[in-house]
Design an enzyme around this catalytic site. Structure first.
Site, PDB file in Angstrom:
ATOM      1  N   LYS A   1      59.916  30.799  10.678  1.00 37.32           N
ATOM      2  CA  LYS A   1      60.788  30.496  11.816  1.00 37.32           C
ATOM      3  C   LYS A   1      61.343  29.066  11.779  1.00 37.32           C
ATOM      4  CE  LYS A   1      59.741  34.502  13.901  1.00 37.32           C
ATOM      5  NZ  LYS A   1      60.667  35.612  14.112  1.00 37.32           N
TER       6      LYS A   1
ATOM      7  N   ASP B   1      47.863  32.815  12.419  1.00 30.45           N
ATOM      8  CA  ASP B   1      49.296  33.087  12.284  1.00 30.45           C
ATOM      9  C   ASP B   1      50.053  32.173  13.245  1.00 30.45           C
ATOM     10  OD1 ASP B   1      51.866  34.060  12.238  1.00 30.45           O
ATOM     11  OD2 ASP B   1      51.289  36.168  12.329  1.00 30.45           O
TER      12      ASP B   1
ATOM     13  N   TYR C   1      51.473  40.988  16.397  1.00 32.84           N
ATOM     14  CA  TYR C   1      52.462  41.282  15.355  1.00 32.84           C
ATOM     15  C   TYR C   1      52.365  40.220  14.267  1.00 32.84           C
ATOM     16  CZ  TYR C   1      56.953  42.031  13.052  1.00 32.84           C
ATOM     17  OH  TYR C   1      57.940  42.272  12.124  1.00 32.84           O
TER      18      TYR C   1
END
Length: 386
Positions: free
Chosen positions: A248, A221, A137
């Site tokens: 995040k 990522d 994802y």
């Protein structure tokens, strides 16, 4: 107003009753009211140990006094400007020091960070093709989701090749046949939705070597995995990416995304260059996020990273010893259960808030007793299911 009344109102104005697909658990998720440390209280007064932490973003849990003070001071001085501020320079300097990449740009989410990285890679290489791996994802951008997902145009498949996770042979074949067309290879070294299993080091080494050999850019990522090492998970593998996406934990509890990379690659965004990539963002690098995020990162140095990882490793080991299927590394634990939705509710009733797919993300306010509470709740939930 009752919770049932609130749910009815929500369903009238939002499809499914809430905005974020990742938070939905049927028939309807609980409503949060407040959070303090590692504890969340919902609208019924029920309290849970928060192992969701806004899907790994809240590394210091809720309402950390120092972060609240920094954010309050930042808001009081002006929450956003049509001018840059020193706060983004300070945050970029700190990320350069931690991650080891010299240049940084900021945006507002992990999704946007990936979008920016791929745009930059295409601009820097003059190529179009992107390679990604199935099950990983990377946000909600059309180019990085399952090409068969509803709403994704068929034309996306012409610019993105999706390969099986960890399949060295398929990757080598693709790079042999089309390496000269590839702008970027996008990889998550421990993808949550693919099971939160760390990538095999030999596979990572192959991907890095063949990508560089083809003149393409390696994009790692780290939106979720940055928390696992001071310099991000890629530093554990000894990989030198051309671009890294972050988010995040970098925002200190506020919306954030960022891209770090080699200067010659990110110079594609420099407004001083001819033909520069134009990339705005009304709230990108706003001082509230930048100042609070910088403070959060400074509170999460090498000692704190190691301590939190140790708690996560202990939790994973103790669950595995009792027969629970788990994966992950350090402060990220994934329960590999056949019915995560039902397990989510069993955990919630027993005082633990997990991710809807079984993800458990620890935070620095958690004590050993809190981790024991989480362990016991998982064991009880699994036993009930059995």
């Amino acid at each position: 107003m009752t919770v049932a009344e609130l749910r009815d109102r929500a369903r009238r104005v939002m499809p499914g009753g809430n905005t974020r697909s990742t938070l939905f658990v049927p028939p309807h998720p609980p409503y949060a009211v407040s959070g303090s440390g590692c504890v969340v209280t919902d609208a019924t007064g029920h309290q849970v140990v928060d192992c969701n932490n806004n899907y790994t973003a809240l590394i210091h849990g809720h309402a950390h006094p120092e972060l609240v003070a920094v954010a309050t001071e930042a808001v009081a001085a002006g929450s956003a400007f049509g001018l840059p501020t020193e706060s983004e320079v300070v945050c970029a300097e700190l990320l350069r020091e931690r991650v080891g990449l010299p240049s940084w740009r900021f945006c507002n989410s992990g999704t946007e960070a990936v979008m920016m990285a791929l745009r930059g890679a295409r601009a820097a290489t003059g190529r179009d093709l992107v390679v990604r791996f199935a099950g990983s994802y990377h946000g909600t951008y059309d180019a990085v989701v399952d090409p068969t997902a509803p709403g994704v145009p068929g034309s996306v498949a012409e610019a993105v090749v999706t390969l099986p996770q960890g399949d060295a042979g398929a990757f080598a074949d693709l790079m042999r046949a089309r390496g000269g067309e590839v702008a970027a290879v996008l990889v998550d070294l421990m993808p949550n939705r693919a099971g939160l299993r760390p990538a095999d080091p030999s596979f990572v080494e192959l991907v890095a070597a063949l990508t560089r050999g083809a003149g393409a850019l390696l994009v790692v990522d780290e939106v979720i995995t940055l928390r696992l090492e001071v310099g991000g998970l890629h530093s554990r593998y000894g990989v030198e990416p051309d671009l890294v996406t972050v988010g995040k934990v970098v925002g200190g509890g506020f919306p954030v995304g960022g891209v770090g990379g080699r200067r010659e690659v990110l110079d594609a965004f420099s407004p001083l260059a001819d033909g520069a990539v134009s990339w705005g963002g009304t709230f990108s690098a706003n001082p509230v996020t930048m100042r609070t995020g910088t403070a959060a990162l400074r509170l999460f140095g090498a000692d704190e990273v190691a301590a939190l990882n140790a708690r996560g490793d202990r939790l994973r080991e103790e669950l595995a010893a009792r027969g629970v299927a788990v994966s992950g590394s350090g402060s990220l634990v994934r329960l590999l259960l056949p019915d995560p939705g039902a397990t989510w509710w069993r955990l919630y009733e027993r005082g633990v808030l997990a991710g809807t797919n079984g993800l458990l993300a620890l935070s620095t306010p958690m004590t050993d007793d809190d981790v024991d509470t989480v362990r016991d709740a998982v064991l009880a939930a699994v036993e009930v299911a059995a």
